[in-house]
Design an enzyme around this catalytic site. Sequence first.
Site, mmCIF file in Angstrom:
data_model
loop_
_atom_site.group_PDB
_atom_site.id
_atom_site.type_symbol
_atom_site.label_atom_id
_atom_site.label_comp_id
_atom_site.label_asym_id
_atom_site.label_seq_id
_atom_site.Cartn_x
_atom_site.Cartn_y
_atom_site.Cartn_z
ATOM 1 N N GLU A 25 37.797 43.036 45.374
ATOM 2 C CA GLU A 25 37.436 44.462 45.352
ATOM 3 C C GLU A 25 36.117 44.699 44.613
ATOM 4 O O GLU A 25 35.254 45.431 45.111
ATOM 5 C CB GLU A 25 38.571 45.274 44.712
ATOM 6 C CG GLU A 25 38.301 46.768 44.718
ATOM 7 C CD GLU A 25 39.417 47.585 44.104
ATOM 8 O OE1 GLU A 25 40.580 47.452 44.533
ATOM 9 O OE2 GLU A 25 39.115 48.358 43.173
ATOM 10 N N ARG A 34 39.122 51.715 50.287
ATOM 11 C CA ARG A 34 38.176 51.034 49.390
ATOM 12 C C ARG A 34 36.850 50.708 50.076
ATOM 13 O O ARG A 34 36.258 49.649 49.840
ATOM 14 C CB ARG A 34 38.789 49.743 48.829
ATOM 15 C CG ARG A 34 39.942 49.924 47.907
ATOM 16 C CD ARG A 34 39.619 50.790 46.684
ATOM 17 N NE ARG A 34 40.863 51.158 46.040
ATOM 18 C CZ ARG A 34 41.618 52.186 46.429
ATOM 19 N NH1 ARG A 34 41.205 52.993 47.400
ATOM 20 N NH2 ARG A 34 42.744 52.445 45.844
ATOM 21 N N SER A 63 41.725 46.257 39.623
ATOM 22 C CA SER A 63 42.336 45.363 40.612
ATOM 23 C C SER A 63 41.266 44.408 41.130
ATOM 24 O O SER A 63 40.210 44.857 41.583
ATOM 25 C CB SER A 63 42.890 46.166 41.790
ATOM 26 O OG SER A 63 43.839 47.085 41.317
HETATM 27 C C1 FAD Z 1 40.555 49.110 33.976
HETATM 28 C C2 FAD Z 1 40.032 49.479 35.348
HETATM 29 C C3 FAD Z 1 40.802 50.230 36.204
HETATM 30 C C4 FAD Z 1 40.327 50.592 37.480
HETATM 31 N N1 FAD Z 1 41.115 51.334 38.301
HETATM 32 C C5 FAD Z 1 40.666 51.683 39.525
HETATM 33 C C6 FAD Z 1 41.496 52.472 40.402
HETATM 34 O O1 FAD Z 1 42.600 52.866 40.056
HETATM 35 N N2 FAD Z 1 41.011 52.759 41.631
HETATM 36 C C7 FAD Z 1 39.766 52.368 42.040
HETATM 37 O O2 FAD Z 1 39.393 52.687 43.193
HETATM 38 N N3 FAD Z 1 38.969 51.636 41.230
HETATM 39 C C8 FAD Z 1 39.380 51.294 39.996
HETATM 40 N N4 FAD Z 1 38.588 50.530 39.166
HETATM 41 C C9 FAD Z 1 37.266 50.100 39.639
HETATM 42 C C10 FAD Z 1 36.094 50.980 39.154
HETATM 43 O O3 FAD Z 1 36.419 51.689 37.989
HETATM 44 C C11 FAD Z 1 35.659 51.985 40.214
HETATM 45 O O4 FAD Z 1 35.266 51.324 41.396
HETATM 46 C C12 FAD Z 1 34.486 52.851 39.735
HETATM 47 O O5 FAD Z 1 34.224 53.886 40.662
HETATM 48 C C13 FAD Z 1 33.215 52.052 39.481
HETATM 49 O O6 FAD Z 1 32.303 52.910 38.828
HETATM 50 P P1 FAD Z 1 31.116 52.358 37.936
HETATM 51 O O7 FAD Z 1 30.265 53.511 37.571
HETATM 52 O O8 FAD Z 1 31.644 51.557 36.813
HETATM 53 O O9 FAD Z 1 30.374 51.436 38.983
HETATM 54 P P2 FAD Z 1 29.605 50.060 38.696
HETATM 55 O O10 FAD Z 1 30.601 49.005 38.371
HETATM 56 O O11 FAD Z 1 28.508 50.281 37.734
HETATM 57 O O12 FAD Z 1 28.997 49.764 40.137
HETATM 58 C C14 FAD Z 1 29.845 49.381 41.203
HETATM 59 C C15 FAD Z 1 28.990 49.242 42.471
HETATM 60 O O13 FAD Z 1 28.469 50.523 42.827
HETATM 61 C C16 FAD Z 1 27.030 50.501 42.796
HETATM 62 N N5 FAD Z 1 26.619 51.808 42.240
HETATM 63 C C17 FAD Z 1 27.045 52.383 41.090
HETATM 64 N N6 FAD Z 1 26.485 53.601 40.966
HETATM 65 C C18 FAD Z 1 25.679 53.768 42.038
HETATM 66 C C19 FAD Z 1 24.825 54.830 42.490
HETATM 67 N N7 FAD Z 1 24.667 55.966 41.799
HETATM 68 N N8 FAD Z 1 24.161 54.666 43.666
HETATM 69 C C20 FAD Z 1 24.290 53.530 44.379
HETATM 70 N N9 FAD Z 1 25.080 52.506 44.011
HETATM 71 C C21 FAD Z 1 25.763 52.632 42.854
HETATM 72 C C22 FAD Z 1 26.669 49.314 41.927
HETATM 73 O O14 FAD Z 1 25.378 48.816 42.262
HETATM 74 C C23 FAD Z 1 27.775 48.345 42.287
HETATM 75 O O15 FAD Z 1 27.486 47.725 43.512
HETATM 76 C C24 FAD Z 1 39.037 50.164 37.890
HETATM 77 C C25 FAD Z 1 38.255 49.392 37.009
HETATM 78 C C26 FAD Z 1 38.749 49.061 35.759
HETATM 79 C C27 FAD Z 1 37.885 48.259 34.812
#
Ligand code: FAD
Length: 354
Positions: free
Chosen positions: A345, A173, A251
Amino acid sequence: MGAFVVCVAASVTPMDLAELTTLRLGGPARHVVEVTTERELIEAVSSADGQDERVLIVGGGSNLVVADEGFDGTVVLTRTRGISVDSDACSGAMVTVQAGEGWDDFVALAVGQDWVGIEALSGIPGLAGAVPIQNVGAYGQEVSQTIASVRTYDREANAIRTFAAADCGFAYRSSRFKAMPDRHVILSVMFQFALGDRSVPVAYAELARTLDIAVGHRAPSTDVRDAVLDLRRGKGMVLDADDHDTWSAGSFFTNPMMSAVEAAALPEGAPRFDQLDGTVKTSAAWLIDHAGFSKGYGTGPVTLSTKHALALTNRGGAKTADLLALAREVRAGVEAKFGVTLVNEPVLVGCTLS
Ligand SMILES: Cc1cc2nc3c(=O)[nH]c(=O)nc-3n(C[C@H](O)[C@H](O)[C@H](O)COP(=O)(O)OP(=O)(O)OC[C@H]3O[C@@H](n4cnc5c(N)ncnc54)[C@H](O)[C@@H]3O)c2cc1C
């Protein structure tokens, strides 16, 4: 016409971050810009940097906890699209995905195209640009296992930099991008996939059981994807607007990593997974549950998910303050019972757990 003008044309102001996060929490953003090309993305960020304006990049908002006070700066929504493929029988498929592509759509495409290695990462919300940041993982796979390189805009150097996977600092992570949150904008991610219609060896016992195979064996990738989606739905880990158990950031705490000595001090029955570097990983969900916080715990507008003790969920009408209060309660309870300090996380913006 300069890209800056394009950015202004794509401004969406004002907007509450609650509309952009899967937790549906977070106060107003001062300025929101939606970008649809790499050039717009770079210009939106560099122009804000040039004005000493704070920047928050938002993909799918699925790993974000934003303060009720909101974000006093520019929110940049990455909506850049495009996937390019270079495939041959020897080296497999080199596939480059732009940051704004939906992650699970990309996994579905990979499974359909016989690109092997991300099938167990089905159903994770968010966009492709975010997956390297915390090296997303689930069901025995991590995205770092198939990433070849990550193309970024380095805000400090004001330059495009491409990092080979070995230079991304990938760990559980974590990555160099997570460690330096305001430095790198992920523009696109290149994957190298083996070709075939069978998965990589299944490494996760629960998934192997569901597929009726032994750990280490392969299964058709479509079966792995279907099984993962079923398992995830049962835990409220696939977004569903009608199901408050999925109004979460997934999580909320990472699984604690500890020394072998610390792991030996955990009570009998606590999960212990030996890591290659000699550390031991235990289960945050187990610790939370055994500290007295079972599924559904809580009476306010934020409770633990009724399907998974590790997810904090908005039952409707919650504030970020409610979420932080429950997170602190759970963390303190686990610390008191087991002496282990849980680490959040999701990325906290404008708020802390301390
Ligand atoms: C129901 C649910 C289940 C999930 N299951 C998992 C799982 O099984 N495993 C897991 O690892 N995670 C899981 N997650 C967490 C999450 O989905 C992941 O971390 C995902 O990759 C986040 O993507 P996002 O586009 O929504 O990022 P965001 O939430 O929009 O951003 C997260 C962080 O990344 C930064 N960021 C986003 N895009 C960029 C970019 N292009 N350049 C620079 N910084 C950026 C943002 O500024 C922020 O700091 C889950 C979340 C939910 C709600």
